[in-house]
Design a protein around this motif. Sequence first.
Motif, PDB file in Angstrom:
ATOM      1  N   ASP A  25      -2.152 -12.804  16.150  1.00  0.00           N
ATOM      2  CA  ASP A  25      -2.691 -12.511  14.814  1.00  0.00           C
ATOM      3  C   ASP A  25      -2.088 -11.210  14.286  1.00  0.00           C
ATOM      4  OD1 ASP A  25      -3.920 -10.630  16.450  1.00  0.00           O
ATOM      5  OD2 ASP A  25      -5.882 -10.802  15.464  1.00  0.00           O
ATOM      6  N   LEU A  26      -0.850 -10.929  14.676  1.00  0.00           N
ATOM      7  CA  LEU A  26      -0.214  -9.685  14.261  1.00  0.00           C
ATOM      8  C   LEU A  26       0.150  -9.756  12.790  1.00  0.00           C
ATOM      9  CD1 LEU A  26       2.044  -9.141  17.395  1.00  0.00           C
ATOM     10  CD2 LEU A  26      -0.136  -8.029  16.868  1.00  0.00           C
ATOM     11  N   ARG A  27      -0.026  -8.624  12.096  1.00  0.00           N
ATOM     12  CA  ARG A  27       0.191  -8.564  10.659  1.00  0.00           C
ATOM     13  C   ARG A  27       1.012  -7.337  10.290  1.00  0.00           C
ATOM     14  NH1 ARG A  27      -1.388 -12.827  11.633  1.00  0.00           N
ATOM     15  NH2 ARG A  27      -3.202 -13.960  10.801  1.00  0.00           N
ATOM     16  N   LEU A  28       1.745  -7.462   9.199  1.00  0.00           N
ATOM     17  CA  LEU A  28       2.432  -6.328   8.589  1.00  0.00           C
ATOM     18  C   LEU A  28       1.448  -5.622   7.680  1.00  0.00           C
ATOM     19  CD1 LEU A  28       5.654  -8.271   7.600  1.00  0.00           C
ATOM     20  CD2 LEU A  28       5.538  -6.496   9.346  1.00  0.00           C
ATOM     21  N   VAL A  29       1.220  -4.332   7.924  1.00  0.00           N
ATOM     22  CA  VAL A  29       0.266  -3.602   7.090  1.00  0.00           C
ATOM     23  C   VAL A  29       0.936  -2.539   6.226  1.00  0.00           C
ATOM     24  CG1 VAL A  29      -1.641  -4.038   8.677  1.00  0.00           C
ATOM     25  CG2 VAL A  29      -0.299  -1.937   8.922  1.00  0.00           C
ATOM     26  N   ALA A  30       2.221  -2.260   6.459  1.00  0.00           N
ATOM     27  CA  ALA A  30       2.947  -1.290   5.637  1.00  0.00           C
ATOM     28  C   ALA A  30       4.438  -1.453   5.894  1.00  0.00           C
ATOM     29  CB  ALA A  30       2.511   0.150   5.948  1.00  0.00           C
ATOM     30  N   GLN A  31       5.230  -1.047   4.913  1.00  0.00           N
ATOM     31  CA  GLN A  31       6.688  -0.991   5.057  1.00  0.00           C
ATOM     32  C   GLN A  31       7.104   0.463   4.947  1.00  0.00           C
ATOM     33  OE1 GLN A  31       8.961  -3.877   2.865  1.00  0.00           O
ATOM     34  NE2 GLN A  31      10.787  -2.579   2.770  1.00  0.00           N
ATOM     35  N   LEU A  32       7.809   0.972   5.959  1.00  0.00           N
ATOM     36  CA  LEU A  32       8.052   2.401   6.060  1.00  0.00           C
ATOM     37  C   LEU A  32       9.453   2.834   5.640  1.00  0.00           C
ATOM     38  CD1 LEU A  32       6.113   3.160   9.350  1.00  0.00           C
ATOM     39  CD2 LEU A  32       5.285   3.006   7.006  1.00  0.00           C
ATOM     40  N   GLU A  33      10.302   1.900   5.288  1.00  0.00           N
ATOM     41  CA  GLU A  33      11.618   2.222   4.739  1.00  0.00           C
ATOM     42  C   GLU A  33      12.054   1.049   3.875  1.00  0.00           C
ATOM     43  OE1 GLU A  33      14.210   2.842   8.071  1.00  0.00           O
ATOM     44  OE2 GLU A  33      13.930   0.818   8.847  1.00  0.00           O
ATOM     45  N   SER A  34      12.850   1.336   2.848  1.00  0.00           N
ATOM     46  CA  SER A  34      13.244   0.263   1.937  1.00  0.00           C
ATOM     47  C   SER A  34      14.132  -0.756   2.628  1.00  0.00           C
ATOM     48  CB  SER A  34      13.966   0.845   0.718  1.00  0.00           C
ATOM     49  OG  SER A  34      15.148   1.530   1.109  1.00  0.00           O
ATOM     50  N   THR A  35      14.984  -0.308   3.518  1.00  0.00           N
ATOM     51  CA  THR A  35      15.839  -1.183   4.307  1.00  0.00           C
ATOM     52  C   THR A  35      16.214  -0.471   5.594  1.00  0.00           C
ATOM     53  OG1 THR A  35      17.801  -2.637   4.242  1.00  0.00           O
ATOM     54  CG2 THR A  35      18.059  -0.407   3.343  1.00  0.00           C
TER      55      THR A  35
END
Length: 270
Positions: free
Chosen positions: A57-67
């Motif tokens: 049930d792992l989820r992405l909760v934030a993106q820490l770099e544009s690429t």
Amino acid sequence: MAIVADAWKLTADVALNAERNFSSDAQFEALASGRVDAVVTAMDNVMDWNQRAGPQDLRLVAQLESTTPLTLVGRTGCTWPEGLRGATILVDAPRNGFIVALRAMLAERGLGPDSYALEPVGGVKERFDALVAGRGDATLLGPPFDSIALQSGLSYIASVQERYPTFPGQGLVVSAEALPRLHPALSTWLEVLNRARKRMVSSPDAARQALVLAGFPVPVVDVMLKVIPRSLCPDRAGVELLIRHRREVELPGADTTYEELVNFSVLPQT
């Protein structure tokens, strides 16, 4: 990066345990065992990890770099992806992470999975060391190892960003089941990160000076400033690109959606 939960029992402050990542498998094992509560990792990993025995049930909760800048570097004289037919490509893991974008790129050039061999050796430093030692023919490298490899005489073959401009950066991954317990600390940490993100955008010279004084090499600082995300919200176009790549190369986990992979509950409001 591992986020340690013990400090949250008495306070909403966040204690960070910074560790060099040896492989995505090591990250998954730390999550699955409960040794850590969250990891910063390639966002494609979530789709594969949710197929394994573990939380699922792992989820992405934030993106820490544009690429995440990724350069395909190979042995001297190999300058085109087609030259990798019959090659041994050094990878972190053969079916998840950055290699999925490379597999999609090679498939576009007519190189299917039987056209080359994938050799797992670990994270970016491990791949760099193995390539320089002659253990393989090519690998994906990020800063500063890509520049060091090219300066040492190895060949530039391709750039993931040039082929896929919406390729996303690393994300923060957490188990959905654990989110209610972790919510106060994660929200606090992400709010601090968001303030830092805004300051880096508004005062890049001050950010550069602070990072250099903290010991980061200038070439790495230059890249860090270039990949500041517009927000901490996982980019829809980027996540959907990862899903499409996984589907194109027929890897498990592609039967998902952006909404199923991303959880917005701990993101800062602005």
